[in-house]
Structure formats: C-alpha cells, structure tokens
Scaffold this active site. Structure first.
Site, PDB file in Angstrom:
ATOM      1  N   HIS A  50      -4.303  12.433  15.302  1.00  0.00           N
ATOM      2  CA  HIS A  50      -3.800  12.992  16.560  1.00  0.00           C
ATOM      3  C   HIS A  50      -4.009  12.051  17.750  1.00  0.00           C
ATOM      4  O   HIS A  50      -4.799  11.114  17.689  1.00  0.00           O
ATOM      5  CB  HIS A  50      -4.472  14.341  16.829  1.00  0.00           C
ATOM      6  CG  HIS A  50      -3.904  15.461  16.010  1.00  0.00           C
ATOM      7  ND1 HIS A  50      -2.801  16.183  16.407  1.00  0.00           N
ATOM      8  CD2 HIS A  50      -4.273  15.971  14.806  1.00  0.00           C
ATOM      9  CE1 HIS A  50      -2.517  17.096  15.487  1.00  0.00           C
ATOM     10  NE2 HIS A  50      -3.389  16.983  14.510  1.00  0.00           N
ATOM     11  N   ARG A 315      -5.580  26.819   6.371  1.00  0.00           N
ATOM     12  CA  ARG A 315      -6.539  26.288   7.343  1.00  0.00           C
ATOM     13  C   ARG A 315      -7.666  27.293   7.561  1.00  0.00           C
ATOM     14  O   ARG A 315      -7.415  28.503   7.653  1.00  0.00           O
ATOM     15  CB  ARG A 315      -5.830  26.020   8.671  1.00  0.00           C
ATOM     16  CG  ARG A 315      -4.688  25.048   8.557  1.00  0.00           C
ATOM     17  CD  ARG A 315      -3.736  25.153   9.761  1.00  0.00           C
ATOM     18  NE  ARG A 315      -2.360  25.365   9.304  1.00  0.00           N
ATOM     19  CZ  ARG A 315      -1.352  25.603  10.109  1.00  0.00           C
ATOM     20  NH1 ARG A 315      -1.548  25.688  11.395  1.00  0.00           N
ATOM     21  NH2 ARG A 315      -0.153  25.774   9.634  1.00  0.00           N
ATOM     22  N   SER A 345      -7.285  21.822  12.549  1.00  0.00           N
ATOM     23  CA  SER A 345      -6.752  20.772  13.416  1.00  0.00           C
ATOM     24  C   SER A 345      -7.566  20.658  14.709  1.00  0.00           C
ATOM     25  O   SER A 345      -7.884  21.686  15.321  1.00  0.00           O
ATOM     26  CB  SER A 345      -5.294  21.089  13.761  1.00  0.00           C
ATOM     27  OG  SER A 345      -4.751  20.099  14.594  1.00  0.00           O
ATOM     28  N   CYS A 414       6.546   6.806 -13.729  1.00  0.00           N
ATOM     29  CA  CYS A 414       7.242   7.576 -12.697  1.00  0.00           C
ATOM     30  C   CYS A 414       8.296   6.688 -12.058  1.00  0.00           C
ATOM     31  O   CYS A 414       7.962   5.762 -11.303  1.00  0.00           O
ATOM     32  CB  CYS A 414       6.240   8.080 -11.642  1.00  0.00           C
ATOM     33  SG  CYS A 414       7.000   8.928 -10.244  1.00  0.00           S
ATOM     34  N   CYS A 449      12.347  13.879  -8.459  1.00  0.00           N
ATOM     35  CA  CYS A 449      12.395  14.815  -9.594  1.00  0.00           C
ATOM     36  C   CYS A 449      11.148  15.677  -9.687  1.00  0.00           C
ATOM     37  O   CYS A 449      11.088  16.573 -10.535  1.00  0.00           O
ATOM     38  CB  CYS A 449      12.606  14.053 -10.897  1.00  0.00           C
ATOM     39  SG  CYS A 449      11.101  13.331 -11.591  1.00  0.00           S
ATOM     40  N   CYS A 454       8.306  12.474 -15.631  1.00  0.00           N
ATOM     41  CA  CYS A 454       7.080  11.740 -15.933  1.00  0.00           C
ATOM     42  C   CYS A 454       5.904  12.597 -16.381  1.00  0.00           C
ATOM     43  O   CYS A 454       4.921  12.069 -16.913  1.00  0.00           O
ATOM     44  CB  CYS A 454       6.658  10.899 -14.724  1.00  0.00           C
ATOM     45  SG  CYS A 454       6.258  11.851 -13.235  1.00  0.00           S
TER      46      CYS A 454
END
Length: 487
Positions: A50, A315, A345, A414, A449, A454
């Site tokens: 932030h 949170r 936050s 992947c 995907c 994978c």
C-alpha cells in the site's frame, strides 16, 4: 522439544516474525495447523504494497504500514520473491469524490509518503491511459507496489528454516498449560498429540486468533470473517493497467480494485461482505457480476471473456473495542503470551514492521536476544523456465545449459505458465507436497486452463518424489483428497 518462542500461525505475520527471530541465538518454532504455510488469509488477498495514505498515522496499522513498505526493497534483494513498485492511483469519477481524494492526499503528505501527487484529469490519463475517460482527477502514490503474497511467505519461511527455526505443519493447537515445578514454560499440545514447550508464545493465528487466545486463557475477543471475492483475468487481456487502480474509498471499504499482478495476470475485486463461516470460500455469480461492473467503470476494456478463475479470501475482523486497528501487545491475562490479531489490510504491507514490533515486545517481556553469528539473510533465487524465456532479460542459453544437465528442465508440465518438471520436483523437495502448495510455489495450475492439462502430471510427480499413494495426495491437506483408485 523445548523452545524459547513458539509462533502459532504461519501466514505473513507469523512468517515475518519467525524470520526476524531467526537472526538471534534462540530456539524458535512455528506451529501451523495447515499442511503448508500461507494456506490461510495470506494466500488469497490483493497482493498490494500500500501507498501509506489510506489511514491516519494515529493508528498503529498506519505507522506499521509506512515503516513496513520501506522495508520491502531490502527484503526483495535478500529473499528473491516477486515484487515491483508499479505505483498506485486513486481514480475519481465524480466531482464530490475529489473531496475524499484531497483528504487522502493531505493524509499522505502528513504521513510523509514519498512522491505523492494530487492529479488533474490529464495527469491521471497520462499515468494510466486505460482509465475511463470519465475520470476527473485523482491521486498518485509512486511507492505503492505489487507482490505475490504466498511466494513472499514461502521465502520468509525458507530463510527462517535455513537459520534453524523449526516448522511444525498439521499442528492445530488443542490445549495449552503452564508447566509446574517452577519452570516458566507453556506446554502446547496439538490435536495429533504432538507436544512442545515454549517460554514465550505469539498468537498470529489469523482468523482463529480468538480461539487460540481462549485456549491460553488470555483475552476474550471475537474475530469475524469478511469475505472478499475476486476475478482473475488471463495475462493476454487488453485490460491490464500499468498501476494498481483504486476507486475512491467509502467508510466501510477501500472499494473494488483493478490490479496488475506481478506475474502478468490481472485481479479485479474484492467485495467486502460478512461471512459467518470461517471456512466459507465460495463465490457467487451475483458478486462476480458486481465486481465486473465496478471494474469496468474504471477500466472500460475489462471483459468477462478474459476471466480464467474466481476465488475468495477471508479477512480477520476484530469485533468490539479495538477501534478498527491491529491488536498487537503483550497479554494482560496470560503470562509470556503476545497477541498479534486483527491483521487485515494493510497487514501484508505492515508485516515486516509487525515482526520488528513483536520482537521489541518480547524484549520488554524479558526475552534475551543475542545476534546469531553467521546468520544468513539470503535465499537463493530458484530458477524457472518462465523467466528464462519470457522475463525482462530472456536467457535461452542458460536454459539450454540446465536442460543439458537435467532433461526435466525441458519437460513442460504446465503449458499455460511454462512450468517444468524440474520446478515441480524442486517445490516438492522444499516441502510443498499438496497441489495447492505446488501451485503457489511454481504457478503450475494458475494459467488459462486452471490445471486442466497439468494436474494429472503433477500428481504423478508427487507420487514419484514422495512415495505417497494416489489416495494420500490432497489439494490442500487433510480432508481434501483429490482422487481415489489407481492410476
């Protein structure tokens, strides 16, 4: 097993504290209830460093945010996790919103935010051409940034373990008692029966910090969960901004953001709704439609066709008399017990400073700290194919050298994220033996995907490297087995 300090919870706060204490000649343990670290709140957030202007510095969380943000450049050099200071803008779309923007600007100036700007419409469109033409002005904080939070936690823990911290996963605290016979120890017992002793205990249990506090007969408080739902957009989207784009905040939320992730995809969200179940990570079509509408008001080129996944995070919100602030202090009821609760936050940004703050509390409580000779702050960079072929400085020759030494570097597991067999095996060797642990460490299963091509290959590699049977392989630990039968 006796330790000087036991840290309960290994999200971003617990991991930073563990790594900070690893610099001293004490014995430290991390007790994590999940199968891997960063599987709680830290795995599913906005991944933002932030800008230091959203909160008044009368709040502890604002002071720690400002201090913590300044620590990330050195941490990045030492720990090699994905991080970039791309800058943050707050976009005002109506004239009445400019009053709030001006307040945020003055608050940022008071907080000594470096380079903060109050911007005109033209300046905003210059900073971010993908903004809506309806923008009338806003705010720019160049020091804001983006990070992969789970990779940050992994790097912190790897550093801590390298410096003799002990990690106990699948350690859900069930019981805690003070030792008898004159010893000043907490005896901590897990549901599995595993038991350790610790002179000091730090409660960094996130959503479950209230439950841990009760187990230790410490303060009685309640943590509720607030759910944030997100869209994840493909890296090929035309709606990827160069900076984190905030709306003008309201009294209850910073709003829904458009975030360019450090690895090239785009996050849109989050919502902010009360969740009555601390294990409810569901998403709803209603909220995702709301996210898309809000995102398009700021970045009109956002398209639902680019959405590759939706997810939610929870949170930890402290209820009652905590003034919407962090709760970090020595317990007044339980001896040698430190509360680190309500870290929402800007908890990710503040986390390195939280570690320093907790270290100082421990010293005030009587813990003797002597710097450890030979402490090594460096975690070597783990090579990955994606950087060799798509990074800022592609190096195909170095990749060829790796493949010559180990052909697994040339076997793409992947395809969406260019993750090789060698990287999957490396993650497993570092202790990430669930599908989610491998996903967060390598990005395999995170592409277009979403693991469709994978996952089977990753399961086979886990079986080969660990000796686990197909029935024992899980998505994220206990009760999340992904397959049954025989391959």
């Amino acid at each position: 097993m006796e330790f000087d300090v036991a840290i309960i919870g290994c999200g971003v706060s617990g991991a930073n504290i563990a790594r900070r204490l690893s610099a001293y000649s004490i014995k430290t343990a991390i007790l994590e209830k999940s199968a891997d670290v960063s599987f709680g709140t830290s795995k599913a957030n906005s991944g933002i460093i932030h800008g230091g202007f959203h909160h008044n510095k009368k709040y502890l969380k604002a002071r720690l945010e400002i201090q913590g943000s300044l620590m990330f450049d050195q941490l990045r050099r030492e720990l090699n996790f994905p991080f970039r200071r791309c800058g943050i803008i707050v976009a005002a779309l109506h004239h009445d919103e400019m009053k709030v923007v001006e307040h945020l600007y003055l608050q940022g100036v008071e907080n000594e935010v470096i380079g903060i700007e109050l911007c005109s419409r033209l300046r905003m469109l210059e900073l971010e051409p993908k903004l809506s033409s309806d923008v009338i002005g806003g705010l720019y904080a160049p020091g804001g940034g983006i990070i992969e939070p789970y990779r940050f936690v992994f790097a912190l823990v790897e550093s801590a373990l390298k410096n003799e911290v002990k990690l106990f996963t699948n350690f859900k605290v069930k019981e805690a008692n003070r030792s008898t016979g004159g010893e000043d120890f907490w005896i901590i017992r897990a549901e599995t029966g595993t038991e350790i002793k610790a002179r000091y205990v730090i409660n960094a249990a996130g959503l479950f910090a209230d439950e841990v506090s009760k187990i230790f007969a410490a303060e009685d408080f309640k943590i509720s969960s607030r759910k944030g739902e997100y869209f994840l957009l493909d890296r090929l989207t035309k709606a990827c901004p160069s900076k984190v784009v905030f709306p003008v905040p309201t009294a209850v939320s910073k709003g829904m953001l458009v975030i360019p992730t450090v690895e090239g995809t785009v996050l849109v969200g989050p919502t902010a709704d009360a969740a009555y179940d601390k294990n409810d990570f569901s998403t709803t079509q209603k909220h995702l439609e709301q996210i898309l509408i809000c995102g398009k008001t700021m970045i009109p080129s956002l398209s639902q066709n680019d959405v590759i996944a939706s997810f939610s995070g929870l949170r930890p919100c402290l209820e009652s008399n905590f003034n919407n602030d962090f709760y970090i202090e020595a317990s007044k009821k339980a001896p040698a017990f430190v509360q680190v609760a309500g870290i929402q936050s800007p908890g990710l940004t503040a986390s390195p400073a939280i570690a320093e703050y907790v270290k100082n509390i421990l010293v005030e409580m009587g813990l003797q700290l002597t710097e450890k000779p030979g402490w090594n702050p460096i975690v070597e960079n783990h090579p990955n194919v994606r950087d060799f072929i798509c990074g800022a400085s592609p190096n195909i020759k170095e990749l060829d050298n790796l493949i010559a030494k180990d052909p697994a570097w040339g076997n793409m597991v992947c395809r969406c994220e260019n993750v090789s067999e060698a990287e999957i095996a490396q993650a497993i060797k570092l202790g990430h033996t669930t599908l989610d642990g491998i996903k967060y460490f390598t990005r395999a299963q995170m592409g277009r995907c979403q693991g469709g091509f994978c996952t089977y290959k990753i399961i086979k590699i886990i079986m080969r490297e660990t000796g686990l049977s197909i029935e024992e392989i899980t998505k994220h630990g206990a009760r999340s087995n992904v397959l049954a039968g025989i391959l």
